[in-house]
Enzyme design. Structure first.
Site, PDB file in Angstrom:
ATOM      1  N   CYS A   8       0.860  -1.184   0.000  1.00  0.00           N
ATOM      2  CA  CYS A   8       0.000   0.000   0.000  1.00  0.00           C
ATOM      3  C   CYS A   8       0.898   1.236   0.000  1.00  0.00           C
ATOM      4  CB  CYS A   8      -0.976  -0.004   1.178  1.00  0.00           C
ATOM      5  SG  CYS A   8      -0.245   0.191   2.817  1.00  0.00           S
ATOM      6  N   ASN A  11       2.534   1.478   4.019  1.00  0.00           N
ATOM      7  CA  ASN A  11       2.879   0.250   4.731  1.00  0.00           C
ATOM      8  C   ASN A  11       2.729   0.399   6.241  1.00  0.00           C
ATOM      9  OD1 ASN A  11       5.791  -1.828   5.267  1.00  0.00           O
ATOM     10  ND2 ASN A  11       3.742  -2.535   4.828  1.00  0.00           N
ATOM     11  N   CYS A  13      -0.919   0.709   7.412  1.00  0.00           N
ATOM     12  CA  CYS A  13      -2.322   0.360   7.677  1.00  0.00           C
ATOM     13  C   CYS A  13      -2.743  -0.889   6.904  1.00  0.00           C
ATOM     14  CB  CYS A  13      -3.269   1.519   7.314  1.00  0.00           C
ATOM     15  SG  CYS A  13      -3.088   3.007   8.309  1.00  0.00           S
ATOM     16  N   ARG A  14      -3.072  -0.718   5.622  1.00  0.00           N
ATOM     17  CA  ARG A  14      -3.680  -1.800   4.845  1.00  0.00           C
ATOM     18  C   ARG A  14      -2.747  -2.974   4.590  1.00  0.00           C
ATOM     19  NH1 ARG A  14      -5.552   1.578  -0.196  1.00  0.00           N
ATOM     20  NH2 ARG A  14      -3.543   2.537   0.292  1.00  0.00           N
ATOM     21  N   SER A  15      -1.545  -2.712   4.098  1.00  0.00           N
ATOM     22  CA  SER A  15      -0.676  -3.851   3.755  1.00  0.00           C
ATOM     23  C   SER A  15      -0.200  -4.625   4.988  1.00  0.00           C
ATOM     24  CB  SER A  15       0.483  -3.431   2.848  1.00  0.00           C
ATOM     25  OG  SER A  15       1.293  -2.452   3.427  1.00  0.00           O
ATOM     26  N   ASP A 123      -8.342   3.367   1.989  1.00  0.00           N
ATOM     27  CA  ASP A 123      -7.264   3.658   2.932  1.00  0.00           C
ATOM     28  C   ASP A 123      -7.844   4.282   4.203  1.00  0.00           C
ATOM     29  OD1 ASP A 123      -4.983   4.451   4.293  1.00  0.00           O
ATOM     30  OD2 ASP A 123      -3.994   5.213   2.497  1.00  0.00           O
TER      31      ASP A 123
END
Length: 155
Positions: A8, A11, A13-15, A123
């Site tokens: 993401c 790096n 939050c999402r990933s 996000d």
């Protein structure tokens, strides 16, 4: 061994969510020894920073501990080191392809493209909605595992 890199923008939050969710799901299905998961960023904005506190808190509530995870940037070498490089949104895919260049052997895709409802994982840094991101990441990781290991598909 199937090697997967979740990517993401930052790096944080999402990933990292995807990295920890995928590992946990793989372990629970007895596939931990057949997969490896990591995560990276398309930018260096957050390089060296830990998982964003609300994302880390959500992971902990789900029984996953992101302690020690730090943001790292995606590199051109990752294109040869991983079998799948999975972005969270269309902008990530553009940046991933730009960073990896034409010699990458990894398959590049969006996480939700593995599901029945393709699209972007929003996000939560911008939306503030970590629960929706959690649900999307979980659905994407489950669909990815089902596609990679159909004989071990969770019913």
């Amino acid at each position: 061994m199937i090697r997967i890199l979740f990517v993401c923008l930052g790096n944080i939050c999402r990933s990292p969510m995807a990295e920890f969710v995928f590992r946990d799901m793989a372990e629970k299905r007895g596939l931990g020894g057949q997969t490896a998961a990591a995560s990276a960023a398309t930018s260096s904005y957050e390089a060296g920073n830990p998982v964003y506190p609300p994302a880390a808190a959500l992971l902990r509530r789900q029984g996953l501990d992101p302690a020690g995870k730090r943001s790292v940037p995606l590199t051109q070498a990752d294109g040869a080191a991983y079998d799948h490089i999975i972005g969270m949104d269309a902008a990530n895919l553009r940046d991933i392809r730009r960073i990896l260049g034409p010699g990458a052997r990894a398959r590049v895709s969006r996480l939700l493209d593995w599901t029945a409802r393709p699209g972007d994982v929003a996000d939560p840094w911008y939306t503030g909605d970590f629960e929706t991101t959690w649900n999307d990441v979980s659905a994407g990781c489950e669909a990815l595992l089902n596609a990679l290991f159909p004989e071990n598909e969770k019913m």
